[in-house]
Design a protein around this motif. Structure first.
Motif, PDB file in Angstrom:
ATOM      1  N   UNK A 304       0.752  -1.184   0.237  1.00  0.00           N
ATOM      2  CA  UNK A 304      -0.075   0.193  -0.032  1.00  0.00           C
ATOM      3  C   UNK A 304       1.059   1.111  -0.012  1.00  0.00           C
ATOM      4  N   UNK A 305       1.966   1.239   0.768  1.00  0.00           N
ATOM      5  CA  UNK A 305       2.597   2.295   0.919  1.00  0.00           C
ATOM      6  C   UNK A 305       3.703   2.671  -0.156  1.00  0.00           C
ATOM      7  N   UNK A 306       3.805   1.863  -1.104  1.00  0.00           N
ATOM      8  CA  UNK A 306       4.564   2.021  -2.267  1.00  0.00           C
ATOM      9  C   UNK A 306       3.804   2.466  -3.620  1.00  0.00           C
ATOM     10  N   UNK A 307       2.515   2.436  -3.607  1.00  0.00           N
ATOM     11  CA  UNK A 307       1.339   2.485  -4.460  1.00  0.00           C
ATOM     12  C   UNK A 307       0.750   3.874  -4.273  1.00  0.00           C
ATOM     13  N   UNK A 308       1.082   4.920  -5.067  1.00  0.00           N
ATOM     14  CA  UNK A 308       0.616   6.372  -4.788  1.00  0.00           C
ATOM     15  C   UNK A 308      -0.871   6.427  -4.588  1.00  0.00           C
ATOM     16  N   UNK A 309      -1.875   5.512  -5.470  1.00  0.00           N
ATOM     17  CA  UNK A 309      -3.437   5.470  -5.349  1.00  0.00           C
ATOM     18  C   UNK A 309      -3.635   4.634  -4.313  1.00  0.00           C
ATOM     19  N   UNK A 310      -3.073   3.420  -3.763  1.00  0.00           N
ATOM     20  CA  UNK A 310      -3.417   2.985  -2.623  1.00  0.00           C
ATOM     21  C   UNK A 310      -3.157   3.570  -1.392  1.00  0.00           C
ATOM     22  N   UNK A 311      -1.895   4.515  -1.356  1.00  0.00           N
ATOM     23  CA  UNK A 311      -1.602   5.256  -0.532  1.00  0.00           C
ATOM     24  C   UNK A 311      -2.641   6.254   0.031  1.00  0.00           C
ATOM     25  N   UNK A 312      -3.257   6.891  -1.301  1.00  0.00           N
ATOM     26  CA  UNK A 312      -3.940   7.971  -1.072  1.00  0.00           C
ATOM     27  C   UNK A 312      -5.409   7.630  -0.670  1.00  0.00           C
ATOM     28  N   UNK A 313      -5.637   6.506  -1.162  1.00  0.00           N
ATOM     29  CA  UNK A 313      -7.046   5.904  -0.594  1.00  0.00           C
ATOM     30  C   UNK A 313      -6.957   5.693   0.997  1.00  0.00           C
ATOM     31  N   UNK A 314      -5.723   5.308   1.355  1.00  0.00           N
ATOM     32  CA  UNK A 314      -5.443   4.764   2.792  1.00  0.00           C
ATOM     33  C   UNK A 314      -5.804   6.367   3.938  1.00  0.00           C
ATOM     34  N   UNK A 315      -5.081   7.166   3.224  1.00  0.00           N
ATOM     35  CA  UNK A 315      -4.769   8.193   4.059  1.00  0.00           C
ATOM     36  C   UNK A 315      -6.088   9.153   4.017  1.00  0.00           C
ATOM     37  N   UNK A 316      -6.947   8.970   3.073  1.00  0.00           N
ATOM     38  CA  UNK A 316      -8.339   9.693   3.012  1.00  0.00           C
ATOM     39  C   UNK A 316      -8.987   9.270   3.703  1.00  0.00           C
ATOM     40  N   UNK A 317      -8.937   7.795   3.888  1.00  0.00           N
ATOM     41  CA  UNK A 317      -9.970   6.838   4.860  1.00  0.00           C
ATOM     42  C   UNK A 317      -9.598   7.306   6.380  1.00  0.00           C
ATOM     43  N   UNK A 318      -8.295   7.324   6.637  1.00  0.00           N
ATOM     44  CA  UNK A 318      -7.737   7.785   7.943  1.00  0.00           C
ATOM     45  C   UNK A 318      -8.211   8.984   8.186  1.00  0.00           C
ATOM     46  N   UNK A 319      -8.196  10.126   7.153  1.00  0.00           N
ATOM     47  CA  UNK A 319      -8.721  11.318   7.371  1.00  0.00           C
ATOM     48  C   UNK A 319     -10.236  11.717   7.922  1.00  0.00           C
ATOM     49  N   UNK A 320     -10.907  10.642   7.677  1.00  0.00           N
ATOM     50  CA  UNK A 320     -12.187  10.601   8.021  1.00  0.00           C
ATOM     51  C   UNK A 320     -12.591  10.025   9.530  1.00  0.00           C
ATOM     52  N   UNK A 321     -11.537   9.445   9.985  1.00  0.00           N
ATOM     53  CA  UNK A 321     -11.347   8.712  11.336  1.00  0.00           C
ATOM     54  C   UNK A 321     -10.926   9.401  12.467  1.00  0.00           C
ATOM     55  N   UNK A 322     -10.186  10.648  12.088  1.00  0.00           N
ATOM     56  CA  UNK A 322      -9.305  11.088  13.217  1.00  0.00           C
ATOM     57  C   UNK A 322      -9.718  12.618  12.918  1.00  0.00           C
ATOM     58  N   UNK A 323      -9.607  13.367  14.136  1.00  0.00           N
ATOM     59  CA  UNK A 323      -9.596  14.664  14.472  1.00  0.00           C
ATOM     60  C   UNK A 323      -8.042  14.933  15.261  1.00  0.00           C
ATOM     61  N   UNK A 324      -7.348  15.832  14.848  1.00  0.00           N
ATOM     62  CA  UNK A 324      -5.868  15.850  15.304  1.00  0.00           C
ATOM     63  C   UNK A 324      -5.661  17.315  15.830  1.00  0.00           C
ATOM     64  N   UNK A 325      -4.747  17.321  16.850  1.00  0.00           N
ATOM     65  CA  UNK A 325      -3.920  18.562  17.007  1.00  0.00           C
ATOM     66  C   UNK A 325      -2.581  18.414  16.621  1.00  0.00           C
ATOM     67  N   UNK A 326      -2.240  19.282  15.514  1.00  0.00           N
ATOM     68  CA  UNK A 326      -1.222  19.147  15.010  1.00  0.00           C
ATOM     69  C   UNK A 326      -0.187  20.816  14.909  1.00  0.00           C
ATOM     70  N   UNK A 327      -1.091  21.592  15.678  1.00  0.00           N
ATOM     71  CA  UNK A 327      -0.573  22.865  15.877  1.00  0.00           C
ATOM     72  C   UNK A 327      -0.397  23.585  14.544  1.00  0.00           C
TER      73      UNK A 327
END
Length: 397
Positions: A304-327
């Motif tokens: 997943x992490x070496x495939x740009x399309x799979x990586x993008x799908x993974x992070x977009x899914x993660x983005x819907x699961x998290x609220x972050x404090x990153x400053x």
């Protein structure tokens, strides 16, 4: 192949002196109190640790994907989740090369529940030492008795309750999940002395999308457990409340003992169970840690992490699961900065020896050993503590 941290194999004192917090560089603002926003904090680059788990991959393996990560992380909601519980400058809050401590709060939010009536069912501290070569997960029991400080933002006067109630007290009366996280972080800092560099709220329901993006995860239940939350109706898994409405025959969901590939819904349901487990919430804590670790391993081994399309799908899914404090700092640089962490597995640690630690009042409290462990985190000597107390390491795969 997993690589153990050298700090667990060698006697304390044989490590690089740079791992000592005493050797940190100062920012020139050490006299200033309170939380400050860093220009380029390492902790702000650690957000993908929470489930997307890119820390487990080789930094070199995803060179060229930084732009993809940057685009995808735009969907991640960023809020102030720490309030007054962030590290002060004197605690290393302005240091870019010191240890990283982050608070992970898991909430089981469902559409039919009010947003301000949710407790944090999973409370995890992520610790990365100043050497940036290892990562530890430490769960705090949800039923631990805690002194919850007053929170004027929601008219909460303060009091003593189970620690997971702190999130609810901070979220009600308009405080929202941001207020819930702030009060929880303040409560934990008051109890353990550990301040935080960053935080994340994880909606376990949203984790399903992350696991689905990975396809499945390998989970190894130590015992068979019947789900108290879900049933099958016509072979389809459903929440019990929804299953009852169908009027059809229901078959309990049972998670069998032994290693197996689990789809997103099954892995999440298994990680929620505590009734019927030998050590109740302690087993659930370890199962939730196991889930995060399994997601990390799957992400690093599936391509997943070496495939740009799979990586993008993974992070977009993660983005819907998290609220972050990153400053306000971008997230994507973490993978490229924290290369020392990528070669090692997450180390999962147990609190209270993995069993209920009751008090004379009948409530639960952190044991002396567990408080010593948090003191070691604050002093950035956790590797040394684990070396001399190996029994705190979870044996879950």
């Amino acid at each position: 192949m997993p690589v153990q941290s050298p700090s667990l194999l060698d006697p304390p004192g044989a490590s690089n002196p740079s791992s000592s917090s005493a050797g940190k560089k100062k920012s020139g603002k050490s006299g200033k109190k309170g939380r400050t926003r860093r220009k380029d904090p390492l902790w702000a680059k650690a957000t993908l640790v929470f489930g997307a788990a890119l820390m487990m991959t080789s930094g070199l393996a995803i060179v060229g994907s930084k732009a993809v990560i940057g685009q995808a992380t735009g969907s991640i909601s960023q809020r102030n989740l720490l309030g007054e519980a962030g590290k002060t400058v004197d605690e290393g809050g302005n240091n870019l090369e010191g240890p990283i401590d982050m608070l992970l709060l898991g909430v089981d939010a469902r559409e039919r529940w009010a947003a301000d009536d949710v407790r944090a069912d999973s409370i995890i501290v992520l610790h990365i030492p100043a050497t940036h070569d290892q990562a530890y997960l430490i769960s705090i029991p949800r039923d631990t008795e805690a002194r919850i400080p007053a929170f004027p933002e929601t008219d909460f006067p303060g009091g003593t309750d189970k620690i997971n109630a702190a999130f609810q007290a901070g979220a009600r009366n308009g405080g929202g999940w941001e207020g819930g996280a702030q009060l929880m972080a303040q409560t934990i800092k008051g109890m353990t002395g550990v301040g935080f560099d960053g935080a994340a709220i994880i909606n376990f329901g949203g984790f399903k999308n992350v696991i689905d993006a990975l396809g499945s995860v390998r989970i190894c239940p130590k015992q068979e457990v019947k789900s108290t939350h879900m049933s099958y109706v016509d072979g389809k898994p459903m929440w019990n409340a929804d299953a009852k409405k169908t009027g059809k025959q229901r078959t309990p969901v049972v998670h069998k003992k032994g290693c197996q590939e689990m789809e997103g819904w099954a892995a999440l349901d298994f990680s929620r169970q505590r009734y019927g487990l030998a050590n109740s919430d302690y087993d659930r804590q370890q199962n939730q840690q196991q889930l995060i670790k399994a997601m990390a391993k799957k992400a690093s081994q599936s391509g997943t992490l070496t495939n740009p399309l799979k990586l993008k799908e993974l992070i977009e899914a993660a983005g819907k699961a998290f609220i972050l404090d990153t400053g306000g700092v971008s997230v994507e640089d973490f993978v490229f900065t924290m290369r020392g962490v990528t070669g090692n597995e997450l180390i999962m640690l147990k609190t209270n020896g993995g069993t209920f630690n009751g008090t004379d009042s009948g409530r639960e409290a952190l044991s002396e050993q567990t408080l010593d462990m948090f003191h070691a985190i604050k002093q950035d000597k956790l590797a040394e503590f684990v070396f001399y107390n190996p029994e705190v390491i979870s044996n879950r795969k």
